[in-house]
Design a protein around this motif. Structure first.
Motif, PDB file in Angstrom:
ATOM      1  N   THR A   5       0.857  -1.180   0.000  1.00 51.50           N
ATOM      2  CA  THR A   5       0.000   0.000   0.000  1.00 51.50           C
ATOM      3  C   THR A   5       0.892   1.228   0.000  1.00 51.50           C
ATOM      4  O   THR A   5       1.667   1.444   0.934  1.00 51.50           O
ATOM      5  N   ILE A   7       1.010   5.217   0.215  1.00 51.48           N
ATOM      6  CA  ILE A   7       0.163   6.258   0.790  1.00 51.48           C
ATOM      7  C   ILE A   7       0.763   7.616   0.456  1.00 51.48           C
ATOM      8  O   ILE A   7       1.872   7.940   0.886  1.00 51.48           O
ATOM      9  N   LYS A  13      -4.572   6.381  -0.702  1.00 52.19           N
ATOM     10  CA  LYS A  13      -3.939   5.056  -0.696  1.00 52.19           C
ATOM     11  C   LYS A  13      -4.069   4.396  -2.062  1.00 52.19           C
ATOM     12  O   LYS A  13      -5.097   4.500  -2.718  1.00 52.19           O
ATOM     13  N   PHE A  98       3.266  -1.122   4.202  1.00 52.66           N
ATOM     14  CA  PHE A  98       2.781   0.237   4.000  1.00 52.66           C
ATOM     15  C   PHE A  98       3.977   1.133   3.707  1.00 52.66           C
ATOM     16  O   PHE A  98       4.964   1.123   4.451  1.00 52.66           O
TER      17      PHE A  98
END
Length: 106
Positions: A5, A7, A13, A98
């Protein structure tokens, strides 16, 4: 296949799938993630793939080498978990990672 992901600075996202062995920069470019340019094509020579790894994932990304450290030292938005996406090779252990994008690239 794993998922990463990305961001953006505004918290937008983008989830992208990856195959083991691809760099975070290549995954971002292949999926048209805004904010990752990869101008040098992954040669660790431009800094336009600066990413900030979520704290809990940082240890899974390896250790920056001297060349990467030099490029990161010129990045005004460097954080303690900054990496160049071209130098982070995705592994199965990174499934779900992330990755934050800085407001500006070099």
């Amino acid at each position: 296949m794993g998922k990463v992901t990305f961001i953006e600075h505004d918290q937008t996202k983008h989830v992208a799938e990856f195959k083991h062995g691809s760099s975070l920069m290549q995954i971002a470019v292949d999926n048209a993630i805004p904010g990752i340019d990869g101008d040098c094509g992954g040669e660790c020579a431009c800094g336009t793939c600066h990413v900030i790894i979520a704290d809990e994932w940082f240890s899974k990304t390896g250790v920056p080498n001297e060349e990467e450290e030099q490029m990161l030292s010129m990045t005004p938005e460097r954080a303690s978990t900054s990496r160049l996406g071209c130098q982070v090779i995705a592994t199965d252990a990174m499934d779900g990672i992330f990755v934050y994008l800085p407001e500006f690239q070099m």
